[in-house]
Design a protein around this motif. Structure first.
Motif, PDB file in Angstrom:
ATOM      1  N   PHE A   1       0.871  -1.363  -0.337  1.00  0.00           N
ATOM      2  CA  PHE A   1       0.019   0.099   0.088  1.00  0.00           C
ATOM      3  C   PHE A   1       0.689   1.194  -0.147  1.00  0.00           C
ATOM      4  O   PHE A   1       0.255   2.057  -0.363  1.00  0.00           O
ATOM      5  N   GLU A   2       2.147   1.295   0.602  1.00  0.00           N
ATOM      6  CA  GLU A   2       2.863   2.423   0.753  1.00  0.00           C
ATOM      7  C   GLU A   2       3.770   2.662  -0.356  1.00  0.00           C
ATOM      8  O   GLU A   2       3.919   3.810  -0.772  1.00  0.00           O
ATOM      9  N   GLN A   3       4.141   1.607  -1.288  1.00  0.00           N
ATOM     10  CA  GLN A   3       4.920   1.849  -2.316  1.00  0.00           C
ATOM     11  C   GLN A   3       4.162   1.108  -3.602  1.00  0.00           C
ATOM     12  O   GLN A   3       5.026   1.235  -4.713  1.00  0.00           O
ATOM     13  N   GLY A   4       3.103   0.210  -3.597  1.00  0.00           N
ATOM     14  CA  GLY A   4       2.595  -0.382  -4.674  1.00  0.00           C
ATOM     15  C   GLY A   4       3.476  -1.482  -5.281  1.00  0.00           C
ATOM     16  O   GLY A   4       3.298  -1.986  -6.228  1.00  0.00           O
ATOM     17  N   ILE A   5       4.225  -2.220  -4.371  1.00  0.00           N
ATOM     18  CA  ILE A   5       5.010  -2.997  -4.496  1.00  0.00           C
ATOM     19  C   ILE A   5       4.509  -4.447  -4.278  1.00  0.00           C
ATOM     20  O   ILE A   5       3.934  -4.917  -3.091  1.00  0.00           O
ATOM     21  N   ALA A   6       4.367  -5.488  -5.237  1.00  0.00           N
ATOM     22  CA  ALA A   6       3.948  -6.744  -4.956  1.00  0.00           C
ATOM     23  C   ALA A   6       4.990  -7.722  -4.508  1.00  0.00           C
ATOM     24  O   ALA A   6       5.756  -8.174  -5.365  1.00  0.00           O
ATOM     25  N   SER A   7       4.726  -8.046  -3.219  1.00  0.00           N
ATOM     26  CA  SER A   7       6.211  -8.434  -2.736  1.00  0.00           C
ATOM     27  C   SER A   7       6.245 -10.178  -2.938  1.00  0.00           C
ATOM     28  O   SER A   7       7.243 -10.848  -2.819  1.00  0.00           O
ATOM     29  N   GLY A   8       4.900 -10.691  -3.108  1.00  0.00           N
ATOM     30  CA  GLY A   8       4.842 -12.215  -3.373  1.00  0.00           C
ATOM     31  C   GLY A   8       4.745 -13.249  -2.332  1.00  0.00           C
ATOM     32  O   GLY A   8       5.097 -14.337  -2.556  1.00  0.00           O
ATOM     33  N   THR A   9       4.560 -12.525  -1.063  1.00  0.00           N
ATOM     34  CA  THR A   9       4.742 -13.585   0.074  1.00  0.00           C
ATOM     35  C   THR A   9       3.520 -14.262   0.200  1.00  0.00           C
ATOM     36  O   THR A   9       3.304 -15.284   0.961  1.00  0.00           O
ATOM     37  N   GLY A  10       2.220 -13.673  -0.364  1.00  0.00           N
ATOM     38  CA  GLY A  10       0.931 -14.221   0.035  1.00  0.00           C
ATOM     39  C   GLY A  10       0.564 -13.893   1.490  1.00  0.00           C
ATOM     40  O   GLY A  10      -0.157 -15.018   2.089  1.00  0.00           O
ATOM     41  N   GLU A  11       1.118 -13.144   2.084  1.00  0.00           N
ATOM     42  CA  GLU A  11       0.857 -12.991   3.739  1.00  0.00           C
ATOM     43  C   GLU A  11       0.890 -11.826   4.089  1.00  0.00           C
ATOM     44  O   GLU A  11       1.705 -10.536   3.761  1.00  0.00           O
TER      45      GLU A  11
ATOM     46  N   GLY B   1      -7.296  -5.535  24.943  1.00  0.00           N
ATOM     47  CA  GLY B   1      -6.244  -5.149  24.227  1.00  0.00           C
ATOM     48  C   GLY B   1      -6.234  -5.382  22.748  1.00  0.00           C
ATOM     49  O   GLY B   1      -7.320  -6.289  22.245  1.00  0.00           O
ATOM     50  N   PRO B   2      -5.273  -5.012  21.922  1.00  0.00           N
ATOM     51  CA  PRO B   2      -5.415  -5.285  20.449  1.00  0.00           C
ATOM     52  C   PRO B   2      -5.090  -6.606  20.286  1.00  0.00           C
ATOM     53  O   PRO B   2      -4.627  -7.553  20.731  1.00  0.00           O
ATOM     54  N   LEU B   3      -5.547  -7.192  18.957  1.00  0.00           N
ATOM     55  CA  LEU B   3      -5.631  -8.543  18.525  1.00  0.00           C
ATOM     56  C   LEU B   3      -4.328  -8.333  17.540  1.00  0.00           C
ATOM     57  O   LEU B   3      -4.044  -7.562  16.690  1.00  0.00           O
ATOM     58  N   MET B   4      -3.654  -9.349  17.482  1.00  0.00           N
ATOM     59  CA  MET B   4      -2.537  -9.918  16.295  1.00  0.00           C
ATOM     60  C   MET B   4      -3.242 -10.863  15.278  1.00  0.00           C
ATOM     61  O   MET B   4      -3.662 -11.922  15.593  1.00  0.00           O
ATOM     62  N   GLY B   5      -3.316 -10.264  14.110  1.00  0.00           N
ATOM     63  CA  GLY B   5      -3.791 -10.935  12.929  1.00  0.00           C
ATOM     64  C   GLY B   5      -2.727 -11.413  11.861  1.00  0.00           C
ATOM     65  O   GLY B   5      -1.845 -10.749  11.557  1.00  0.00           O
ATOM     66  N   ARG B   6      -2.864 -12.951  11.490  1.00  0.00           N
ATOM     67  CA  ARG B   6      -2.181 -13.142  10.383  1.00  0.00           C
ATOM     68  C   ARG B   6      -3.131 -13.780   9.236  1.00  0.00           C
ATOM     69  O   ARG B   6      -3.902 -14.716   9.618  1.00  0.00           O
ATOM     70  N   MET B   7      -3.180 -13.391   7.949  1.00  0.00           N
ATOM     71  CA  MET B   7      -3.942 -13.712   7.129  1.00  0.00           C
ATOM     72  C   MET B   7      -2.977 -14.086   5.835  1.00  0.00           C
ATOM     73  O   MET B   7      -1.881 -13.579   5.241  1.00  0.00           O
ATOM     74  N   ARG B   8      -3.040 -15.475   5.399  1.00  0.00           N
ATOM     75  CA  ARG B   8      -2.153 -15.746   4.221  1.00  0.00           C
ATOM     76  C   ARG B   8      -2.723 -17.024   3.230  1.00  0.00           C
ATOM     77  O   ARG B   8      -3.681 -17.645   3.582  1.00  0.00           O
ATOM     78  N   SER B   9      -2.190 -16.873   2.138  1.00  0.00           N
ATOM     79  CA  SER B   9      -2.626 -17.817   0.996  1.00  0.00           C
ATOM     80  C   SER B   9      -1.665 -18.676   0.716  1.00  0.00           C
ATOM     81  O   SER B   9      -0.473 -18.281   0.664  1.00  0.00           O
ATOM     82  N   ARG B  10      -1.901 -19.908   0.095  1.00  0.00           N
ATOM     83  CA  ARG B  10      -0.837 -20.826  -0.460  1.00  0.00           C
ATOM     84  C   ARG B  10      -1.078 -21.350  -1.954  1.00  0.00           C
ATOM     85  O   ARG B  10      -0.134 -21.614  -2.571  1.00  0.00           O
ATOM     86  N   HIS B  11      -2.385 -21.224  -2.336  1.00  0.00           N
ATOM     87  CA  HIS B  11      -2.592 -21.800  -3.626  1.00  0.00           C
ATOM     88  C   HIS B  11      -3.590 -20.777  -4.421  1.00  0.00           C
ATOM     89  O   HIS B  11      -4.533 -20.254  -3.667  1.00  0.00           O
ATOM     90  N   LEU B  12      -3.123 -20.241  -5.602  1.00  0.00           N
ATOM     91  CA  LEU B  12      -4.030 -19.527  -6.570  1.00  0.00           C
ATOM     92  C   LEU B  12      -3.920 -20.327  -7.756  1.00  0.00           C
ATOM     93  O   LEU B  12      -3.206 -20.485  -8.496  1.00  0.00           O
ATOM     94  N   THR B  13      -5.209 -21.013  -7.891  1.00  0.00           N
ATOM     95  CA  THR B  13      -5.758 -21.643  -9.122  1.00  0.00           C
ATOM     96  C   THR B  13      -6.887 -21.150  -9.787  1.00  0.00           C
ATOM     97  O   THR B  13      -7.929 -21.062  -9.225  1.00  0.00           O
ATOM     98  N   HIS B  14      -6.722 -20.933 -11.249  1.00  0.00           N
ATOM     99  CA  HIS B  14      -7.945 -20.590 -12.096  1.00  0.00           C
ATOM    100  C   HIS B  14      -8.752 -19.403 -11.545  1.00  0.00           C
ATOM    101  O   HIS B  14      -9.857 -19.432 -11.349  1.00  0.00           O
ATOM    102  N   SER B  15      -7.909 -18.368 -10.925  1.00  0.00           N
ATOM    103  CA  SER B  15      -8.362 -17.191 -10.281  1.00  0.00           C
ATOM    104  C   SER B  15      -9.253 -17.445  -9.011  1.00  0.00           C
ATOM    105  O   SER B  15     -10.212 -16.646  -8.756  1.00  0.00           O
TER     106      SER B  15
END
Length: 269
Positions: free
Chosen positions: A154-164, A219-233
């Motif tokens: 969001f800050e630089q428009g860079i797609a890091s490729g981490t899926g996370e 207090g605040p929550l810590m969240g992690r969201m990640r994907s491993r597979h992208l197939t056929h959109s």
């Protein structure tokens, strides 16, 4: 009563029917956030069933929801001593928008063995992390999201490729969370495909399941969201939520569609 509780409030129309109103502040573009919609459904089920916490709630999103009134039809399927089961259908303007099934319990009474094979990410503390501006999305008027991994998208428009993505999460008004809040927070983070293609816009949810394990500590929550597979959109997304004491309080999985605008260009790190 905090803003979230007010904005997900439901009132009884009959023994099996409830009404609510989707409020401003919870939209992604012009569409209501799926986790917020699920929280309204979850609150209706809480009112209808003898147990109060969504142990597991699963929803299929048939059509986008918009601002304004809605009705939720609830059916109790089975009521046991420790767990109750129900289904719910949400309608807007007479159209079925979301169909959900759920198992409810009282998390404070859960006991037994514990084994956790995943620790919270090691990140800077909440107080040392910058929040996302409400100018980015309307929903950031209500949720204080402080990215600790993936912010370069969001800050630089860079797609890091981490899926996370990893982020601190908290209500803007700092109101405390219970298990209904977790159904919203489990879907509030950016879709992991943004790390592949950049912040290209809409990634609609087809199906979302949230499992609540405990009521969060203050207090605040810590969240992690990640994907491993992208197939056929089509892409899956897994989310973990920990409370301020490091206790795992919720997990979620959803199926989403990836809709890239025509001619979209991707920048990689």
């Amino acid at each position: 009563m905090g803003q979230f509780e007010r904005d997900t409030a439901v009132s009884r129309l009959s023994d099996s029917r409830w009404q609510s109103e989707f409020k401003r502040g919870w939209r992604i573009g012009s569409t209501m956030n799926g986790g917020y919609v699920l929280a309204v459904i979850a609150r209706s089920l809480r009112e209808a069933l003898p147990h109060k916490d969504p142990l597991s709630i699963n929803a299929f999103y048939l059509a986008p929801c918009k601002l304004g009134p809605c009705e939720i039809e609830v059916e109790s399927l089975r009521e046991g001593r420790g767990t109750s089961f129900g289904s719910a259908s949400l309608y807007q303007d007479g159209e079925l928008k979301v169909r959900a099934t759920a198992a409810y319990t009282d998390t404070e009474r859960l006991q037994g063995e514990t084994w956790v094979n995943s620790e919270p990410p090691v990140v800077p503390p909440f107080s040392e992390t910058a929040g996302m501006s409400a100018q980015h999305l309307e929903i950031h008027e209500r949720v204080d999201m402080r990215m600790t991994q993936g912010q370069e998208v969001f800050e630089q428009g860079i797609a890091s490729g981490t899926g996370e993505f990893v982020a601190w999460l908290q209500h803007r008004d700092e109101s405390p969370c219970d298990t209904i809040d977790l159904t919203m927070f489990a879907d509030i983070m950016p879709p992991p495909p943004f790390t592949l293609f950049g912040p290209f816009g809409w990634v609609p949810t087809i199906e979302l399941t949230v499992q609540c394990r405990a009521k969060p500590a203050p207090g605040p929550l810590m969240g992690r969201m990640r994907s491993r597979h992208l197939t056929h959109s089509l892409v899956e997304s897994d989310a973990d939520l920990w409370d301020s004491t490091g206790n795992l309080v919720a997990l979620a999985r959803q199926t989403m569609k990836v809709r890239l605008p025509e001619g979209w260009e991707t920048r990689t790190a």
